[in-house]
Design a protein around this motif. Sequence first.
Motif, PDB file in Angstrom:
ATOM      1  N   LYS A   1     -28.690  61.480  15.852  1.00 51.54           N
ATOM      2  CA  LYS A   1     -27.229  61.424  15.749  1.00 51.54           C
ATOM      3  C   LYS A   1     -26.774  61.326  14.299  1.00 51.54           C
ATOM      4  CE  LYS A   1     -24.818  59.457  18.937  1.00 51.54           C
ATOM      5  NZ  LYS A   1     -24.198  58.879  20.101  1.00 51.54           N
ATOM      6  N   VAL A   2     -27.408  60.461  13.530  1.00 49.73           N
ATOM      7  CA  VAL A   2     -27.006  60.287  12.129  1.00 49.73           C
ATOM      8  C   VAL A   2     -27.284  61.554  11.330  1.00 49.73           C
ATOM      9  CG1 VAL A   2     -27.535  59.030   9.999  1.00 49.73           C
ATOM     10  CG2 VAL A   2     -27.154  57.774  12.129  1.00 49.73           C
ATOM     11  N   ASN A   3     -28.441  62.163  11.533  1.00 54.26           N
ATOM     12  CA  ASN A   3     -28.747  63.396  10.799  1.00 54.26           C
ATOM     13  C   ASN A   3     -27.736  64.482  11.102  1.00 54.26           C
ATOM     14  OD1 ASN A   3     -30.926  62.206   9.560  1.00 54.26           O
ATOM     15  ND2 ASN A   3     -32.447  63.154  10.870  1.00 54.26           N
ATOM     16  N   SER A   4     -27.298  64.564  12.337  1.00 55.84           N
ATOM     17  CA  SER A   4     -26.283  65.540  12.716  1.00 55.84           C
ATOM     18  C   SER A   4     -24.956  65.250  12.007  1.00 55.84           C
ATOM     19  CB  SER A   4     -26.102  65.526  14.230  1.00 55.84           C
ATOM     20  OG  SER A   4     -25.051  66.373  14.610  1.00 55.84           O
ATOM     21  N   GLU A   5     -24.567  63.985  11.976  1.00 57.60           N
ATOM     22  CA  GLU A   5     -23.323  63.606  11.308  1.00 57.60           C
ATOM     23  C   GLU A   5     -23.406  63.864   9.802  1.00 57.60           C
ATOM     24  OE1 GLU A   5     -21.766  59.752  12.458  1.00 57.60           O
ATOM     25  OE2 GLU A   5     -22.420  60.087  14.516  1.00 57.60           O
TER      26      GLU A   5
ATOM     27  N   MET B   1     -22.343  55.426   4.910  1.00 59.97           N
ATOM     28  CA  MET B   1     -23.363  54.374   4.966  1.00 59.97           C
ATOM     29  C   MET B   1     -22.740  52.984   4.932  1.00 59.97           C
ATOM     30  SD  MET B   1     -26.305  55.826   2.444  1.00 59.97           S
ATOM     31  CE  MET B   1     -27.444  57.093   2.963  1.00 59.97           C
ATOM     32  N   ILE B   2     -21.659  52.844   4.203  1.00 62.36           N
ATOM     33  CA  ILE B   2     -21.013  51.534   4.060  1.00 62.36           C
ATOM     34  C   ILE B   2     -20.133  51.218   5.269  1.00 62.36           C
ATOM     35  CG2 ILE B   2     -19.323  50.203   2.715  1.00 62.36           C
ATOM     36  CD1 ILE B   2     -20.338  51.795   0.229  1.00 62.36           C
ATOM     37  N   TYR B   3     -19.304  52.166   5.650  1.00 61.00           N
ATOM     38  CA  TYR B   3     -18.292  51.913   6.675  1.00 61.00           C
ATOM     39  C   TYR B   3     -18.706  52.330   8.073  1.00 61.00           C
ATOM     40  CZ  TYR B   3     -15.294  51.104   2.643  1.00 61.00           C
ATOM     41  OH  TYR B   3     -14.766  50.621   1.486  1.00 61.00           O
ATOM     42  N   GLY B   4     -19.593  53.322   8.175  1.00 63.36           N
ATOM     43  CA  GLY B   4     -20.029  53.796   9.488  1.00 63.36           C
ATOM     44  C   GLY B   4     -18.876  54.361  10.292  1.00 63.36           C
ATOM     45  N   ASN B   5     -19.024  54.343  11.585  1.00 65.48           N
ATOM     46  CA  ASN B   5     -17.973  54.776  12.512  1.00 65.48           C
ATOM     47  C   ASN B   5     -17.287  53.544  13.076  1.00 65.48           C
ATOM     48  OD1 ASN B   5     -18.666  57.496  12.230  1.00 65.48           O
ATOM     49  ND2 ASN B   5     -20.175  57.367  13.873  1.00 65.48           N
TER      50      ASN B   5
END
Length: 192
Positions: free
Chosen positions: A65-69, A91-95
Amino acid sequence: MARYKEFEENAVLDKAMKLFWEQGYEKTSMTDLVEHMGIHRRSLYDTFGDKHTLFLKAMDRFRTKVNSELAGIVKGSETAVEALQLIISYMIYGNEDSPSGCLMVNSAVELAMRDVDVDSKATESFTLAEQLFKDIILWGQENGELNLDYDASVLAEHLNVVGIGLRAMARTSIPKENLQRTANISIKLLTK
């Protein structure tokens, strides 16, 4: 006669992933997982195996999921600097609907020293992130945005370590603005 699964595998795996991400491996019990995933204990074992196997699958799901985003962020960026800024902010705030920090970083800190499988998955994830940084840095060096004083591999290694630190600190009460300031300085050091 076999029973039909009454759940979508990735949907319940996402629930397990978020629970492990929030609580960590050790603090998450099988009862927590059954309740949070909304499936029967037998279905959990039949579909995902034991807790450790489920955890490793959750790590894989997270990485995918992260790699796709991140790929979407890079593709949507007009410049290398913009891509770096957006990735570091991610990386700091995310979703909004995700726990703070990073499942890979959290898992590495919690388990990598004593679990070879977790170490392998976390290291692989960190290596992929470093390669992404390298590709972006090369892009920025080629178009004149980023400094040529250092090899892209060295700069990518630096940004990757900074990113890991930022993701770990995002789990604390340190204001996100402080983390963003550190990230901005790291990116500024790369620019001409």
